[in-house]
Write an enzyme that holds these catalytic residues in place. Structure first.
Site, PDB file in Angstrom:
ATOM      1  N   PRO A 148       3.994  -8.597   3.928  1.00 39.59           N
ATOM      2  CG  PRO A 148       2.859  -7.878   2.026  1.00 39.59           C
ATOM      3  CD  PRO A 148       3.616  -9.032   2.567  1.00 39.59           C
TER       4      PRO A 148
ATOM      5  CG  ASP B  31       0.385 -12.056   3.195  1.00 42.95           C
ATOM      6  OD1 ASP B  31       0.665 -11.030   2.549  1.00 42.95           O
ATOM      7  OD2 ASP B  31       0.978 -13.144   3.030  1.00 42.95           O
ATOM      8  CG  HIS B  32      -2.082  -5.185   2.107  1.00 39.90           C
ATOM      9  ND1 HIS B  32      -3.096  -5.358   1.191  1.00 39.90           N
ATOM     10  CD2 HIS B  32      -2.200  -3.890   2.526  1.00 39.90           C
ATOM     11  CE1 HIS B  32      -3.784  -4.242   1.053  1.00 39.90           C
ATOM     12  NE2 HIS B  32      -3.265  -3.331   1.863  1.00 39.90           N
ATOM     13  NE  ARG B  33       2.941 -11.992   0.780  1.00 41.50           N
ATOM     14  CZ  ARG B  33       3.678 -13.071   1.013  1.00 41.50           C
ATOM     15  NH1 ARG B  33       4.752 -13.301   0.273  1.00 41.50           N
ATOM     16  NH2 ARG B  33       3.358 -13.920   1.968  1.00 41.50           N
TER      17      ARG B  33
ATOM     18  CB  THR C 227      -7.065 -10.550   1.905  1.00 38.19           C
ATOM     19  OG1 THR C 227      -8.398 -10.036   1.925  1.00 38.19           O
ATOM     20  CG2 THR C 227      -6.436 -10.421   3.277  1.00 38.19           C
TER      21      THR C 227
END
Length: 432
Positions: A228, A401-403, A405
């Site tokens: 994401p 990567d929003h998973r 951080t």
């Protein structure tokens, strides 16, 4: 019988394209003699013969995409005979050393050419250009060291060939049945109109979607559908850094801005190690890497390649500059070794010299972040005392990567990078 199969010649390789065979059915080959040229997603490589013998069968046609483990050709060996000594030729020696980058071609003494067959000295990239223009490379006379064929030699050959085949290059195109008589004006106009009409109905050019381009597409698709992506935009004032670089130039020390960027990135990653990480979803863990290996997104004629500067945190800015220069040149010439593209932990893309002002870069999976540096331009900036000054400003785009951080951490990371880039006087303290 010995089956010669496509083996893994690069980390993670699963398939390759058969570019060309150097042998045909019935040829007698020696141990380590190049048999076939293969294009993977990262490199062009030659597969040598494992034994001496005769080519019994070629199983896979050139131009085919095959998986690792596929039998390419079959060799018939003499039973009970030991392997014959390797027959080295000018091409075998020079090409191998040229690809490894360990010596210059000028250092290699030419060896005797056996028989009437002419052995060609040309880099894989030069051969690729020749194939794209449907040129038999054996017809080209090389102007490089020891007769090596260069890319310019290929282009010069193509120009002469195309001119000879064009109406302008044919004497008959300017005559009307008798020597010296020019083509009548009405016939010239008719021919011109007919040619234009034919051009209007030409079919679109077809570009094969395979090799490196296909591998790039696979990796980009994997990244964008797995991670994401969130892109954070920022700008940095490079005025002081550029002034510092000019001072260094006056002392005959020329360091690229990108070298400073890479060093500042490594310092920032040490403070925010979450961006030097890789997510293992299957085992539900995040690995914080202890090595700082910075990938350099490099634009080449074959597509995007990412050579890696390993242990960038242990290198000086000058050493980073030197490695950056070497790796970029090798990437553009198609001479990178697999080890020079492995184990990256964070990637940068310096697209500013091309004129970019912004982007939403795709992360180099399985890394956590990628930062792109865009065009630097002078513009008026309101300073803290409300004074307006002309400053050199650069845009940045950081995807993460929003998973792994969040946005606040990404802002803190780029703020730290900005602090270092905008204040070169901090460097002696930070690097002490």
């Amino acid at each position: 019988m010995v089956e010669v199969k496509l083996h893994d010649i690069g980390e993670g390789m699963t398939e390759g394209e058969i570019i060309q065979y150097f042998v045909k059915v019935g040829d007698v080959v020696q141990v380590d003699q190049p048999l076939v040229e293969v294009q993977t997603d990262k490199m062009v490589a030659e597969l040598p013969s494992p034994v001496s013998g005769k080519v019994k069968d070629i199983v896979v046609n050139h131009g085919s995409m095959v998986s690792v483990g596929t039998t390419l050709l079959v060799l018939e060996t003499k039973e009970g005979n030991a392997a014959e000594p390797v027959l080295e030729t000018v091409e075998t020696v020079n090409e191998t050393i040229f690809q490894q980058g360990s010596l210059e071609l000028e250092q290699i003494e030419p060896k005797t050419i056996i028989g009437k067959k002419r052995f060609i000295i040309a880099a894989p990239y030069t051969r690729k250009i020749a194939r794209e223009f449907s040129v038999n490379i054996e017809e080209i006379i090389g102007t490089g060291p020891h007769g090596r064929i260069t890319v310019k030699d290929v282009y010069d050959y193509v120009k002469k060939r195309d001119y000879a085949q064009s109406p302008e290059g044919s004497p008959q195109a300017f005559t009307n049945g008798s020597p010296g008589q020019t083509e009548p004006e009405h016939e010239r106009r008719t021919r011109k109109g007919r040619n234009e009409l034919q051009q209007d109905h030409q079919k679109p050019e077809v570009i094969p979607f395979r090799g490196r381009r296909k591998q790039i597409a696979k990796k980009m698709t994997q990244s964008i559908f797995t991670i994401p992506h969130v892109t954070h935009f920022e700008e940095a004032d490079l005025t002081e850094l550029l002034a510092y670089r000019n001072e260094l130039k006056e002392m005959n020390v020329n360091i690229s801005a990108a070298a400073f960027f890479i060093k500042a990135i490594t310092l920032s990653l040490k403070q925010y190690p979450i961006f030097n990480a890789k997510l293992d979803e299957e085992n539900e863990v995040i690995y914080l890497e202890k090595e700082y290996n910075i990938g350099i997104a490099t634009d080449t004629e074959d597509g995007l390649i990412v050579p890696v500067i390993h242990h960038a945190d242990r290198l000086s800015v000058r050493q980073i500059h030197d490695q950056l220069k070497i790796l970029t040149k090798k990437a553009q010439e198609g001479r990178l070794e697999p080890a020079e593209m492995r184990n990256g932990t964070f990637t940068i893309s310096n697209v500013g010299p091309l004129g970019s002002i912004g982007a939403t870069p795709i992360i180099n999976y399985p890394e956590t972040g990628l930062i792109a540096f865009h065009k630097t331009k002078k513009m008026p900036v309101v300073m803290e005392n409300d004074e307006i000054r002309i400053r050199s400003m650069m845009n940045m785009s950081m995807s993460f990567d929003h998973r792994v951080t969040d946005g606040a951490t990404a802002v803190a990371f780029t703020n730290r990078f900005k602090q270092l880039i905008e204040n070169p006087k901090l460097w002696p303290i930070e690097l002490a």
